[in-house]
Design a protein around this motif. Structure first.
Motif, PDB file in Angstrom:
ATOM      1  N   ALA A  79      13.466  16.651  -2.388  1.00 13.21           N
ATOM      2  CA  ALA A  79      12.112  16.519  -2.197  1.00 13.21           C
ATOM      3  C   ALA A  79      11.618  15.151  -1.692  1.00 13.21           C
ATOM      4  N   ALA A  80      12.185  14.169  -2.551  1.00 11.28           N
ATOM      5  CA  ALA A  80      11.875  12.844  -2.052  1.00 11.28           C
ATOM      6  C   ALA A  80      12.178  12.442  -0.679  1.00 11.28           C
ATOM      7  N   VAL A  81      13.411  12.708  -0.341  1.00  8.43           N
ATOM      8  CA  VAL A  81      13.838  12.646   1.175  1.00  8.43           C
ATOM      9  C   VAL A  81      12.528  13.071   2.037  1.00  8.43           C
ATOM     10  N   VAL A  82      12.299  14.430   1.890  1.00  9.94           N
ATOM     11  CA  VAL A  82      11.445  15.506   2.915  1.00  9.94           C
ATOM     12  C   VAL A  82       9.972  14.567   2.825  1.00  9.94           C
ATOM     13  N   MET A  83       9.498  14.221   1.465  1.00 11.31           N
ATOM     14  CA  MET A  83       8.251  13.413   1.373  1.00 11.31           C
ATOM     15  C   MET A  83       8.330  12.289   2.116  1.00 11.31           C
ATOM     16  N   GLY A  84       9.410  11.370   1.896  1.00 10.22           N
ATOM     17  CA  GLY A  84       9.462  10.220   2.836  1.00 10.22           C
ATOM     18  C   GLY A  84       9.442  10.262   4.162  1.00 10.22           C
ATOM     19  N   LYS A  85       9.843  11.601   4.683  1.00  8.42           N
ATOM     20  CA  LYS A  85      10.178  11.751   6.283  1.00  8.42           C
ATOM     21  C   LYS A  85       8.570  12.115   6.619  1.00  8.42           C
ATOM     22  N   ILE A  86       7.827  12.859   5.815  1.00  5.23           N
ATOM     23  CA  ILE A  86       6.483  13.173   5.902  1.00  5.23           C
ATOM     24  C   ILE A  86       5.511  12.005   6.230  1.00  5.23           C
ATOM     25  N   MET A  87       5.856  11.129   5.245  1.00  3.68           N
ATOM     26  CA  MET A  87       4.903  10.045   5.126  1.00  3.68           C
ATOM     27  C   MET A  87       5.208   9.155   6.241  1.00  3.68           C
ATOM     28  N   ARG A  88       6.573   9.090   6.643  1.00  7.79           N
ATOM     29  CA  ARG A  88       6.763   8.268   7.851  1.00  7.79           C
ATOM     30  C   ARG A  88       5.884   8.647   9.143  1.00  7.79           C
ATOM     31  N   GLU A  89       6.200  10.170   9.404  1.00  7.60           N
ATOM     32  CA  GLU A  89       5.493  10.638  10.439  1.00  7.60           C
ATOM     33  C   GLU A  89       3.804  10.298  10.219  1.00  7.60           C
ATOM     34  N   GLY A  90       3.429  10.513   8.966  1.00  6.98           N
ATOM     35  CA  GLY A  90       1.703  10.142   8.817  1.00  6.98           C
ATOM     36  C   GLY A  90       1.686   8.613   9.232  1.00  6.98           C
ATOM     37  N   VAL A  91       2.346   7.552   8.788  1.00  4.43           N
ATOM     38  CA  VAL A  91       2.298   6.386   9.116  1.00  4.43           C
ATOM     39  C   VAL A  91       2.384   6.004  10.547  1.00  4.43           C
ATOM     40  N   ARG A  92       3.207   6.654  11.450  1.00  7.77           N
ATOM     41  CA  ARG A  92       3.241   6.617  12.943  1.00  7.77           C
ATOM     42  C   ARG A  92       2.033   7.311  13.571  1.00  7.77           C
ATOM     43  N   MET A  93       1.635   8.616  13.108  1.00  5.96           N
ATOM     44  CA  MET A  93       0.335   9.070  13.527  1.00  5.96           C
ATOM     45  C   MET A  93      -0.831   8.137  13.256  1.00  5.96           C
ATOM     46  N   ARG A  94      -0.960   7.301  12.338  1.00  5.08           N
ATOM     47  CA  ARG A  94      -2.113   6.703  11.968  1.00  5.08           C
ATOM     48  C   ARG A  94      -2.202   5.395  12.927  1.00  5.08           C
ATOM     49  N   GLU A  95      -0.889   4.685  13.072  1.00  3.93           N
ATOM     50  CA  GLU A  95      -0.666   3.684  13.852  1.00  3.93           C
ATOM     51  C   GLU A  95      -1.020   4.078  15.205  1.00  3.93           C
ATOM     52  N   ASP A  96      -0.574   5.092  15.709  1.00  5.83           N
ATOM     53  CA  ASP A  96      -0.943   5.594  17.060  1.00  5.83           C
ATOM     54  C   ASP A  96      -2.436   5.605  17.171  1.00  5.83           C
ATOM     55  N   LEU A  97      -3.059   6.261  16.283  1.00  3.18           N
ATOM     56  CA  LEU A  97      -4.343   6.657  16.303  1.00  3.18           C
ATOM     57  C   LEU A  97      -5.138   5.216  16.367  1.00  3.18           C
ATOM     58  N   GLU A  98      -4.935   4.249  15.307  1.00  6.17           N
ATOM     59  CA  GLU A  98      -5.661   3.045  15.344  1.00  6.17           C
ATOM     60  C   GLU A  98      -5.382   2.292  16.699  1.00  6.17           C
ATOM     61  N   GLY A  99      -4.157   2.465  17.395  1.00  3.10           N
ATOM     62  CA  GLY A  99      -3.959   1.784  18.724  1.00  3.10           C
ATOM     63  C   GLY A  99      -4.848   2.536  19.765  1.00  3.10           C
ATOM     64  N   THR A 100      -5.281   3.838  19.806  1.00  3.21           N
ATOM     65  CA  THR A 100      -6.020   4.264  20.882  1.00  3.21           C
ATOM     66  C   THR A 100      -7.569   4.091  20.594  1.00  3.21           C
ATOM     67  N   ILE A 101      -7.945   3.635  19.356  1.00  4.96           N
ATOM     68  CA  ILE A 101      -9.259   3.476  19.055  1.00  4.96           C
ATOM     69  C   ILE A 101      -9.665   2.023  19.588  1.00  4.96           C
TER      70      ILE A 101
ATOM     71  N   GLY B 286       0.800  -1.277   0.048  1.00  4.83           N
ATOM     72  CA  GLY B 286       0.032   0.011   0.046  1.00  4.83           C
ATOM     73  C   GLY B 286       0.922   1.264   0.070  1.00  4.83           C
ATOM     74  N   PRO B 287       0.332   2.416  -0.264  1.00  3.84           N
ATOM     75  CA  PRO B 287       1.064   3.463  -0.511  1.00  3.84           C
ATOM     76  C   PRO B 287       1.400   4.312   0.544  1.00  3.84           C
ATOM     77  N   PHE B 288       0.809   4.081   1.724  1.00  4.99           N
ATOM     78  CA  PHE B 288       1.028   4.836   3.112  1.00  4.99           C
ATOM     79  C   PHE B 288       1.538   3.866   4.150  1.00  4.99           C
ATOM     80  N   THR B 289       2.715   3.304   3.945  1.00  6.19           N
ATOM     81  CA  THR B 289       3.361   2.320   4.937  1.00  6.19           C
ATOM     82  C   THR B 289       4.763   2.822   4.982  1.00  6.19           C
ATOM     83  N   GLU B 290       5.131   2.370   6.101  1.00  8.34           N
ATOM     84  CA  GLU B 290       6.608   2.253   6.732  1.00  8.34           C
ATOM     85  C   GLU B 290       7.810   2.058   5.525  1.00  8.34           C
ATOM     86  N   VAL B 291       7.316   0.859   4.912  1.00  9.76           N
ATOM     87  CA  VAL B 291       8.204   0.407   3.910  1.00  9.76           C
ATOM     88  C   VAL B 291       8.332   1.230   2.645  1.00  9.76           C
TER      89      VAL B 291
END
Length: 195
Positions: A173-195, A112-117
């Motif tokens: 730009a790709a490095v920055v986007m990768g870092k942004i995506m990584r933070e988004g993935v972590r935030m989604r995982e944290d949100l899924e863990g609290t629900i 999937g597109p929004f994953t840690e890998v």
């Protein structure tokens, strides 16, 4: 997400990476086995009106076009390698970048597109492009500069960049986007863990 298109693009990119790799190997082998002349372009005498036979060039070197093209009929191994260094770095850079892009697309299809890998592979591709483009450019420029200096010592100069460096911005730009995506993935995982 259109997985068929992404999978096809990943396959085509992998094929292009393999072709660049084969061109890299083939060009290196055939060029070093070749016994023809080695030529290089220089702009050192471009604005002068000196006759090519009056230029301060090494023995066995022919100059044409007001001294902007120098050719050595029986080049040394070092000259042949320097001539090859004017072509191979970009082929190697292209092969590596295309291979990493193909792996990125494979991860998008599989995970999937929004994953840690995917975020990690995007950042890796970005670093390779951001660092590899100037390194390849410098290698090509240094090789050409050394080759000119070996044929006409007066015209030799220090290392120079040969090629455009817009790829550095794309890589960063790709490095920055990768870092942004990584933070988004972590935030989604944290949100899924609290629900």
């Amino acid at each position: 997400m259109n997985t068929r298109l992404t999978r096809t693009l990943a396959s085509v990119t992998l094929l292009l990476a393999v072709l660049c790799g084969l061109a890299f190997i083939g060009k290196g082998v055939t060029h070093m086995a070749d016994d023809g002349a080695v030529c290089v372009q220089t702009g050192f005498w471009a604005n002068t009106a000196i006759a090519p036979d009056a230029l301060p060039i090494e023995k066995g070197v022919e100059a044409s076009g007001s001294g902007t093209r120098l050719c050595q009929d029986s080049p040394s191994v070092a000259q042949r390698a320097a001539d090859l260094g004017g072509e191979l770095p970009w082929l190697l850079f292209g092969a590596v970048a295309l291979l990493l892009f193909s792996r990125l697309l494979d991860a998008v299809v599989d995970k999937g597109p929004f994953t840690e890998v995917v975020s990690r592979r995007l950042a890796t591709l970005g670093w390779v492009v951001a660092i590899g483009a100037p390194v390849a450019s410098l290698a090509v420029g240094w090789s050409r500069s050394w080759l000119v200096g070996s044929m006409a010592p007066v015209a030799g100069s220090g290392p120079e960049m040969a090629g455009s460096l817009e790829l550095v911005l794309a890589g960063l730009a790709a490095v920055v986007m990768g870092k942004i995506m990584r933070e988004g993935v972590r935030m989604r995982e944290d949100l899924e863990g609290t629900i």
